[in-house]
Design an enzyme around this catalytic site. Sequence first.
Site, PDB file in Angstrom:
ATOM      1  N   TYR A 100      -7.588  14.905 -11.092  1.00  0.00           N
ATOM      2  CA  TYR A 100      -6.676  13.840 -11.425  1.00  0.00           C
ATOM      3  C   TYR A 100      -5.384  14.468 -12.016  1.00  0.00           C
ATOM      4  O   TYR A 100      -4.366  14.131 -11.326  1.00  0.00           O
ATOM      5  CB  TYR A 100      -7.363  12.976 -12.694  1.00  0.00           C
ATOM      6  CG  TYR A 100      -6.327  12.002 -13.266  1.00  0.00           C
ATOM      7  CD1 TYR A 100      -5.824  11.070 -12.510  1.00  0.00           C
ATOM      8  CD2 TYR A 100      -5.780  12.171 -14.520  1.00  0.00           C
ATOM      9  CE1 TYR A 100      -4.745  10.368 -13.189  1.00  0.00           C
ATOM     10  CE2 TYR A 100      -4.850  11.451 -14.971  1.00  0.00           C
ATOM     11  CZ  TYR A 100      -4.464  10.309 -14.487  1.00  0.00           C
ATOM     12  OH  TYR A 100      -3.470   9.513 -15.016  1.00  0.00           O
TER      13      TYR A 100
ATOM     14  N   ASP B 118       0.970  -1.094  -0.019  1.00  0.00           N
ATOM     15  CA  ASP B 118       0.061  -0.226  -0.193  1.00  0.00           C
ATOM     16  C   ASP B 118       0.811   1.143   0.082  1.00  0.00           C
ATOM     17  O   ASP B 118       1.519   1.718   0.978  1.00  0.00           O
ATOM     18  CB  ASP B 118      -0.985   0.052   1.342  1.00  0.00           C
ATOM     19  CG  ASP B 118      -1.701   1.282   1.248  1.00  0.00           C
ATOM     20  OD1 ASP B 118      -1.615   2.052   0.322  1.00  0.00           O
ATOM     21  OD2 ASP B 118      -2.483   1.396   2.463  1.00  0.00           O
TER      22      ASP B 118
END
Length: 283
Positions: free
Chosen positions: A126, A37
Site C-alpha cells: 500500500y 474510472d
Amino acid sequence: MVVLVTGANGQLGQAIQFVAGNYPNIHFVFCSSSDLDITNKENCEFIFNKEKPDFCINAAAYTAVDKAESEPEQAHLINCIGAKNLAEACKNFNAKLIHISTDFVFDGSKNSPYNETDLPNPKGVYGQTKLEGEIAIQEVFDAYFIIRTSWVYSQFGNNFMKTMLRLASERASLSVVSDQIGTPTNAVDLAECLVTIITEHSKLNTEHYGIYNFSNEGQCSWFDFAKKIFEINQVKIDVTPIPTTQFPTPAERPKYSVLDKTKIKTVFGIEIKPWEQSIEIYK
C-alpha cells in the site's frame, strides 16, 4: 470555479460533500468510480473535457492496507496509474491536482514528527503504491498539491472508529495495539483543509505547489484512540493494550508516523484542531 472530486462515495469524498455547501462560489462535480474510472485514461480525458475543472481533488484510492499485500497489481493500478492519468488530464486541461497520500510512505523509524523532506521508505505494498503515485504525478507536471495524511476516520465510510464501535456492540472486551504511534485525522477537517488550499491558492503571490502534511494535532496510540472513541460515545467495554507482536497483520505498519504540519499551517494559514477535540465534534 469548478472542482472535480474523484472517489465521491469514499470516506473523504463524502466528507467533501458534507462541507461543500459552505462554499457557494465553488461548483463541485462529484464522481464515483462508476462515473469516473481513474485507471481508464480515456475516461479521465472525457470527463475533464466535459466538466473543464479548475481543480481536481483525487480522493479515489486503494486503501485496503492488508489486502494490498495479495493484490499488488490492483493497488498499483489505482494508486499509481490512476494518479498518473489524473495528472496528465490536469496538465492537458490546465487544471491543478490535489492528491491524497499517506503516512505509510514512511517506515516509522523516526522518533520525531516526519516533515515533507524526510526520505520515504514504505514497508508494504500500500505505502509503496502510494509513493509510486506521488512520483508519477511529479514526473507529469508541477501544478500539484500532494497531501500526506494519517489514520483517517469520520462518520462516513469504513474506518477505525466505526470498527471499534461495531466490535464493542458484539463483545465484552477488546485488545488494541498500543505501540504504534500516530495521529487520527477527521475526514471533515481534511476536507476543509483541501478546500482552503483551493481558496487560498488564488490569493497567494506564488504557486506553492508541492508536498504537504496534514493530520489533526497531537499524537496517540491505537489503544488511546480506541479508549477516546468509547469515552465520547459512552460505551462501556474492557480495553486491553497489546503490542504489535500479539496482533500480526499481512502488512507491516509504521511504528511511528506522526506528521509535522508546520508547512501547511504557514503557507495556507490553516488552523488545525487537536485530534481529541475533533473527534468530539464529528463523532
